[in-house]
Design a protein around this motif. Sequence first.
Motif, PDB file in Angstrom:
ATOM      1  N   ARG A   1      41.346  46.098  47.396  1.00 36.56           N
ATOM      2  CA  ARG A   1      41.267  45.055  46.366  1.00 36.56           C
ATOM      3  C   ARG A   1      41.483  43.667  46.967  1.00 36.56           C
ATOM      4  NH1 ARG A   1      40.738  47.520  41.444  1.00 36.56           N
ATOM      5  NH2 ARG A   1      41.748  49.552  41.160  1.00 36.56           N
ATOM      6  N   GLY A   2      41.720  43.601  48.274  1.00 38.10           N
ATOM      7  CA  GLY A   2      41.671  42.330  48.987  1.00 38.10           C
ATOM      8  C   GLY A   2      42.859  41.406  48.825  1.00 38.10           C
ATOM      9  N   GLY A   3      43.893  41.797  48.080  1.00 38.52           N
ATOM     10  CA  GLY A   3      45.011  40.895  47.812  1.00 38.52           C
ATOM     11  C   GLY A   3      44.891  40.285  46.430  1.00 38.52           C
ATOM     12  N   PRO A   4      46.001  39.796  45.858  1.00 40.78           N
ATOM     13  CA  PRO A   4      45.960  39.309  44.466  1.00 40.78           C
ATOM     14  C   PRO A   4      45.030  38.121  44.249  1.00 40.78           C
ATOM     15  CG  PRO A   4      48.108  38.886  45.494  1.00 40.78           C
ATOM     16  CD  PRO A   4      47.368  39.782  46.406  1.00 40.78           C
ATOM     17  N   MET A   5      44.916  37.229  45.228  1.00 43.13           N
ATOM     18  CA  MET A   5      44.079  36.045  45.015  1.00 43.13           C
ATOM     19  C   MET A   5      42.596  36.399  45.151  1.00 43.13           C
ATOM     20  SD  MET A   5      46.816  34.527  44.456  1.00 43.13           S
ATOM     21  CE  MET A   5      46.352  32.897  43.948  1.00 43.13           C
ATOM     22  N   PHE A   6      42.277  37.262  46.102  1.00 42.07           N
ATOM     23  CA  PHE A   6      40.887  37.743  46.214  1.00 42.07           C
ATOM     24  C   PHE A   6      40.521  38.527  44.958  1.00 42.07           C
ATOM     25  CE2 PHE A   6      37.676  40.880  47.197  1.00 42.07           C
ATOM     26  CZ  PHE A   6      36.751  40.177  47.951  1.00 42.07           C
ATOM     27  N   TRP A   7      41.428  39.373  44.490  1.00 41.11           N
ATOM     28  CA  TRP A   7      41.176  40.169  43.288  1.00 41.11           C
ATOM     29  C   TRP A   7      40.917  39.261  42.091  1.00 41.11           C
ATOM     30  CZ3 TRP A   7      44.855  41.530  39.099  1.00 41.11           C
ATOM     31  CH2 TRP A   7      44.352  42.529  38.237  1.00 41.11           C
ATOM     32  N   ALA A   8      41.676  38.171  42.002  1.00 39.60           N
ATOM     33  CA  ALA A   8      41.465  37.228  40.895  1.00 39.60           C
ATOM     34  C   ALA A   8      40.051  36.675  40.917  1.00 39.60           C
ATOM     35  CB  ALA A   8      42.476  36.092  40.991  1.00 39.60           C
ATOM     36  N   ASP A   9      39.549  36.373  42.115  1.00 39.27           N
ATOM     37  CA  ASP A   9      38.174  35.866  42.217  1.00 39.27           C
ATOM     38  C   ASP A   9      37.159  36.914  41.767  1.00 39.27           C
ATOM     39  OD1 ASP A   9      38.993  33.401  43.112  1.00 39.27           O
ATOM     40  OD2 ASP A   9      38.487  33.757  45.218  1.00 39.27           O
ATOM     41  N   THR A  10      37.441  38.199  42.045  1.00 37.74           N
ATOM     42  CA  THR A  10      36.494  39.245  41.628  1.00 37.74           C
ATOM     43  C   THR A  10      36.492  39.417  40.110  1.00 37.74           C
ATOM     44  OG1 THR A  10      38.064  41.109  41.821  1.00 37.74           O
ATOM     45  CG2 THR A  10      36.847  40.476  43.807  1.00 37.74           C
ATOM     46  N   ILE A  11      37.628  39.179  39.479  1.00 39.38           N
ATOM     47  CA  ILE A  11      37.693  39.238  38.007  1.00 39.38           C
ATOM     48  C   ILE A  11      36.958  38.035  37.415  1.00 39.38           C
ATOM     49  CG2 ILE A  11      39.248  39.123  35.997  1.00 39.38           C
ATOM     50  CD1 ILE A  11      41.429  40.292  37.867  1.00 39.38           C
ATOM     51  N   GLY A  12      37.148  36.896  38.061  1.00 38.07           N
ATOM     52  CA  GLY A  12      36.636  35.619  37.543  1.00 38.07           C
ATOM     53  C   GLY A  12      37.796  34.812  36.994  1.00 38.07           C
ATOM     54  N   LEU A  13      38.030  33.620  37.555  1.00 37.51           N
ATOM     55  CA  LEU A  13      39.186  32.826  37.132  1.00 37.51           C
ATOM     56  C   LEU A  13      39.120  32.410  35.660  1.00 37.51           C
ATOM     57  CD1 LEU A  13      40.119  30.648  40.232  1.00 37.51           C
ATOM     58  CD2 LEU A  13      40.672  33.013  39.683  1.00 37.51           C
ATOM     59  N   PRO A  14      37.932  32.161  35.077  1.00 40.80           N
ATOM     60  CA  PRO A  14      37.916  31.859  33.644  1.00 40.80           C
ATOM     61  C   PRO A  14      38.492  32.997  32.798  1.00 40.80           C
ATOM     62  CG  PRO A  14      35.870  31.167  34.662  1.00 40.80           C
ATOM     63  CD  PRO A  14      36.614  31.944  35.697  1.00 40.80           C
ATOM     64  N   LYS A  15      38.222  34.247  33.190  1.00 41.66           N
ATOM     65  CA  LYS A  15      38.767  35.372  32.425  1.00 41.66           C
ATOM     66  C   LYS A  15      40.276  35.448  32.583  1.00 41.66           C
ATOM     67  CE  LYS A  15      38.529  40.348  31.718  1.00 41.66           C
ATOM     68  NZ  LYS A  15      37.892  41.634  32.107  1.00 41.66           N
ATOM     69  N   VAL A  16      40.776  35.274  33.817  1.00 42.27           N
ATOM     70  CA  VAL A  16      42.226  35.282  34.038  1.00 42.27           C
ATOM     71  C   VAL A  16      42.875  34.187  33.209  1.00 42.27           C
ATOM     72  CG1 VAL A  16      44.047  34.964  35.756  1.00 42.27           C
ATOM     73  CG2 VAL A  16      41.985  36.249  36.358  1.00 42.27           C
ATOM     74  N   LEU A  17      42.279  32.993  33.227  1.00 43.51           N
ATOM     75  CA  LEU A  17      42.814  31.861  32.474  1.00 43.51           C
ATOM     76  C   LEU A  17      42.838  32.155  30.982  1.00 43.51           C
ATOM     77  CD1 LEU A  17      43.777  28.902  32.395  1.00 43.51           C
ATOM     78  CD2 LEU A  17      41.354  28.218  32.320  1.00 43.51           C
ATOM     79  N   GLU A  18      41.761  32.728  30.480  1.00 44.82           N
ATOM     80  CA  GLU A  18      41.683  33.037  29.038  1.00 44.82           C
ATOM     81  C   GLU A  18      42.776  34.014  28.620  1.00 44.82           C
ATOM     82  OE1 GLU A  18      40.895  35.742  25.915  1.00 44.82           O
ATOM     83  OE2 GLU A  18      39.988  36.261  27.856  1.00 44.82           O
ATOM     84  N   ARG A  19      43.028  35.041  29.431  1.00 45.84           N
ATOM     85  CA  ARG A  19      44.052  36.020  29.095  1.00 45.84           C
ATOM     86  C   ARG A  19      45.459  35.420  29.212  1.00 45.84           C
ATOM     87  NH1 ARG A  19      43.288  38.362  25.740  1.00 45.84           N
ATOM     88  NH2 ARG A  19      44.791  40.042  26.174  1.00 45.84           N
ATOM     89  N   LEU A  20      45.697  34.569  30.204  1.00 46.33           N
ATOM     90  CA  LEU A  20      46.999  33.919  30.313  1.00 46.33           C
ATOM     91  C   LEU A  20      47.273  33.037  29.095  1.00 46.33           C
ATOM     92  CD1 LEU A  20      47.028  32.909  34.095  1.00 46.33           C
ATOM     93  CD2 LEU A  20      48.605  34.510  32.997  1.00 46.33           C
ATOM     94  N   ARG A  21      46.251  32.311  28.637  1.00 47.28           N
ATOM     95  CA  ARG A  21      46.440  31.468  27.453  1.00 47.28           C
ATOM     96  C   ARG A  21      46.742  32.302  26.212  1.00 47.28           C
ATOM     97  NH1 ARG A  21      41.413  27.355  28.783  1.00 47.28           N
ATOM     98  NH2 ARG A  21      42.644  25.758  29.889  1.00 47.28           N
ATOM     99  N   ALA A  22      46.080  33.453  26.102  1.00 43.33           N
ATOM    100  CA  ALA A  22      46.343  34.337  24.962  1.00 43.33           C
ATOM    101  C   ALA A  22      47.778  34.861  25.002  1.00 43.33           C
ATOM    102  CB  ALA A  22      45.350  35.502  24.971  1.00 43.33           C
ATOM    103  N   TYR A  23      48.243  35.263  26.190  1.00 44.62           N
ATOM    104  CA  TYR A  23      49.620  35.754  26.302  1.00 44.62           C
ATOM    105  C   TYR A  23      50.625  34.617  26.130  1.00 44.62           C
ATOM    106  CZ  TYR A  23      47.736  40.219  27.926  1.00 44.62           C
ATOM    107  OH  TYR A  23      47.074  41.417  28.005  1.00 44.62           O
TER     108      TYR A  23
END
Length: 692
Positions: free
Chosen positions: A643-665
């Motif tokens: 999975r390449g590490g947490p920051m690489f993994w974040a890029d594979t998810i897409g930072l807009p999606k990570v951001l959207e979920r953080l805002r929801a939480y």
Amino acid sequence: MTQDTSPVSTRREGAVAVLTLNSGPVNALGAALREGIRGAVAAASDDPSVRAIVLIGGGRMFSAGADIAEFGRPQSGISLPDLLNRIEATGKPVVAAIHGNALGGGLETALACHYRVAVPSAKVGLPEVKLGILPGAGGTQRLPRVVGPRKALEVIVGGSPIGAEAAAAMGLVDELAPEEGLLAHAVAFAERVVAEGRPLTRIRDRDDRIAEGRDDPGLFEAFRQENARKTRGFEAPEACIASVEAACRLPFEQGLAFEREQFLKLVSGTQSAAQRHVFFAERQTAKIPDVPEDTPARPVRRVGVIGAGTMGGGIAMNFLNAGIPVTIVEMKREALERGLRTIRTNYENTARKGRLRPEDVETRMGLLTDTLELEALAECDLVIEAVYEDMAIKKEIFSRLDRIAKPGAILASNTSYLDIDAIAGMTSRPGDVIGMHFFSPANVMRLLEVVRGAKTGKDVIATAMQTGRKVGKIAVLVGVCHGFVGNRMLAQRQREANRLILEGVTPWDVDRVIHEFGLPMGPFTMSDLAGLDIGWSPESNRSESVRDLLCEQDRRGQKTSAGFYDYDAKRRATPSRVTEEIIARVAERQGVARRPASDQEILERCLYPMINEGAKILEEGKAIRASDIDIVWINGYGWPVYRGGPMFWADTIGLPKVLERLRAYQAEYGDDFEPAALLERLAGEGKGFKDL
């Protein structure tokens, strides 16, 4: 005389054409070198005065394999599989002369030759699995035909190189040559092949060794079972096994087609991209923008270690393994002797497993000096403090070290959380003070966080980084903050894991989700293994948290056979009703509404805050690169390489999606989930951490 700069130079030794690979430093099989080999082999084949061909590497090795930088780019020139098929089809004997390394495509090239000779110090192997791919130029088809399917599986799925002598024993190398006379030996070998009229030995035509795989199809399933733990979560090992299996049941050309199909699927996948990212990221950690590579390092001839406990003993072993004398200090004789016994026992256990010679145990122990006097460290070049994680104790030790240590000695703390600048402030030489955070067990774990203080000298940083590499660690430079990089991010996961169990998720469900993601264990299994009473005492206990109540009942983890889980005599874990009741009691006391949560929510709430904290670490300059954070988590905490590490993994998810979920939480749970400014900026610009 002008120097030959062509990728392949050709010269004659009588009737033998010697083709030398000249693509330093490692003769990577990029497009130019492949074309050079193709042209040189064709010319030698067409020359009626040439009776045989020797292929040899210029410089320090035969070939380290494919040019990884070409992966994912459009094909240029002849492909490696096509080149190797042409070499194999040559009507004159082709002898590979191997020194240094023949790895990956380098070994596949040697396998396409009709014969192989090597010096004893050479190493050969097919490490592609470590890049999330498989040998894609016939390696999975040719190697089993030479060494048999079982040995081929060990080489290909294991990915580690083997020595030339072992390769000769399994039939992979035809002859061993003198260390200083490889070329002369290879030429003489080729002349002998011609003189004796030996038939060309094309591996593709061999059938004898692969019969084992046809006669015993259970061999492959048995291998899968034996290696299931090591290969868990990885795609490439199964593709490797399936391809070797195909070599045993399909004609050669069909086997090649199957291998190629598997290779193309893997090389275009996320796992291979992740593993290639890690490959390059490890090499990047040594590059520090304001500390040039030629910064002079201080000599480290003797090391002092303060503390003979688990960490101190493990740290000492790293230096003893590298042949560096160590003086180890403890406060009490009993603790010192216990530490010495542990070090010796560790070495003796390694020797019993055959990974160390008995005489090596005594050699390493002979480099160790034990003492109860801090003054014995006066002549050490590097002193590493590894005592209890208490700032007052550390400050006192460094104040004393300032008076004892010789001028120019480096004073390091193994602290995992505390402020290096505050510790350095207890000395008159803060420029000599640095953090060297080893991970437990320190003699096993690869990571070393090198913590740069505000006044740490550049030569001290260079020395710490080089010393880390010398003792077999991956050293990553980080800045001063609570928990540095690894533990600072870990705290985010632990907070949410503890919040989730109060809300109604069981500890075993949290652990299961994290384990299925690919980490070696979940947060509650990890806590039980480490001991729940680390940093807890009856005197300071407030009977507030789940951990407090577990420790009150002497449920302190595996060492007491009970923690979050119950443990049997073999330390096998089972879910605990007692723990569930304690969690329910604490949740009721705190007024927490309980509800189930999906696996996706568990994963996001445990891991997305880590990504967010990583973004803050980068904002604050506490890590140089996002990839450095990935290396910390892969080598210090077992983040899955695929999975390449947490920051690489974040890029594979897409930072807009990570951001959207953080805002929801954040809207539901508060500002613990407040997105980092860097994360918001990158997501808004359509970029990833890779673009920093």
